[in-house]
Design an enzyme around this catalytic site. Sequence first.
Site, PDB file in Angstrom:
ATOM      1  N   GLY A 217       0.837  -0.940   0.038  1.00 34.49           N
ATOM      2  CA  GLY A 217       0.048   0.390  -0.365  1.00 34.49           C
ATOM      3  C   GLY A 217       0.746   0.998   0.106  1.00 34.49           C
ATOM      4  N   SER A 218       0.704   2.271   0.490  1.00 37.22           N
ATOM      5  CA  SER A 218       1.076   3.720   0.482  1.00 37.22           C
ATOM      6  C   SER A 218       2.391   3.743   1.190  1.00 37.22           C
ATOM      7  CB  SER A 218       0.068   5.066   1.416  1.00 37.22           C
ATOM      8  OG  SER A 218      -0.878   4.582   0.687  1.00 37.22           O
TER       9      SER A 218
END
Length: 486
Positions: A217-218
């Site tokens: 993810g981020s």
Amino acid sequence: MNKELRRVSIVVLIMFLALFGSSTIIQVFQQDNLKSDSRNSRQYYASFNTQRGAILVDGQPIAQSVASNDVYKYQRVYANGPLYSAVTGYSIINGAPTGIEGAENQDLSGNSGDQFFDRINAIVTGQEPQGASVSLTIDPKVQQAAYDALGDYQGAVVALDPKTGAILAMVSKPDYDPNQLASHDTKQAAATYKQLLADPGNPLVNRAINGSLDPPGSTFKLVVASAAFANGYTPDSAFPNPSRLQLTGTNTFITNSEGGDCGGGATATIKVALQYSCNIPFAQLGGELGYDKVSAQAKAYGFGDDSLRIPMKVTPSVYPQTTDAARQELSSFGQADDRASPLQMAMVSAAIANGGELMRPNLVQSITNSNLSTKQSFSPQSYGQPVSSDIASTLTQLMVNNVDNGAASNARISGVQVAGKTGTAQNGARNQLPYTLWFTGFAPADNPQVAVAVVVQNGGGIGHAGFGNTLAAPIAKKVIEAVLSR
């Protein structure tokens, strides 16, 4: 006739030399490989006649062998077994050892080639043979804090000393009790092993370094930002700021995690995109950079390294090759087929914390012979320089801003500058599976003592309601506080 006999004699001599050479190679040069082969059950059963060396944390045994009144002579005992299960692994009668028990099996069992004279000396003096002890880099206070903070969540925590690469904590849950697998009641041990294998939580998998891994993810935006700054971009480099972005060549649209645009302006800078963890600017940035530049940066941080040992083998994290523009855009904010372990994301933060130099992660501090002489001690080793010191300084400032003013606010510690990045990764087609929740970072920002990565799988049990900042960041905060209060 003599000529024919001479030929036969030469052939016989060559065959003899070949047999002598091959047997010498097998018996002398390949003895360690043969002994460590999990199929060599004779060697493994014989090892129970030797008092296996202890595994030590802060000088105290977390695994040791004590005398038993059965054919195996010694019983392996694990102090606080579940707490350290991801570290020690287990030594089992009817199977190969795992974890440190497996990675350091030759030394622990006293069967490494350079312990030959120790074994001879034990025979001559009549002493009971004993394996070497392995001292770990784990800090018991930090390990306990990580274990308690992770609680009942499915996931893992890794904490590193960014200056040395020493692993201060490594926790994976669900856990298990290795004492039940080391039992000399082989029926009970086999039943426990079968039960653990059937458990849908896969407690035998060390999620900190192994398994199928998770989309980062981020947190992967740190890798993409690193590649950007190495290729002429700055924190103020700006991108169009729509509330939706159509992926190149598709009818698919992506959004930022909170919906809407990124920060409210007509454009969004890299700094703002990191602060609010916006997907759209990073999709555009990754598309501009292209696969080769992002891939080179990911590789410099350790992605794809199949040779990494701590000394257990680490499953390589993945930044997959692609020529598809849409998948390149998705992978630039940690989706598509990106996969990472907590150790890998801790390595990213550790490199940034250490001025751009990544130290090789390591779990073993020293190995000590049964006579208390030091067999081997381990010194910090550099893995490489993924980013320059200037880029590391820039990333540190941005990560501090993430915690102080952005999407990583739950990692704040009063009086301490914490640098961090959260991640909330989607799973499954059309995001039908629970999120994977992340935090990675380090502290104090001006003199880092610990780099940490936390992954909470299966949405933390609340599906799509949890985020990296709400579940993973508070766990990391407690681990950091444990290091700072030592």
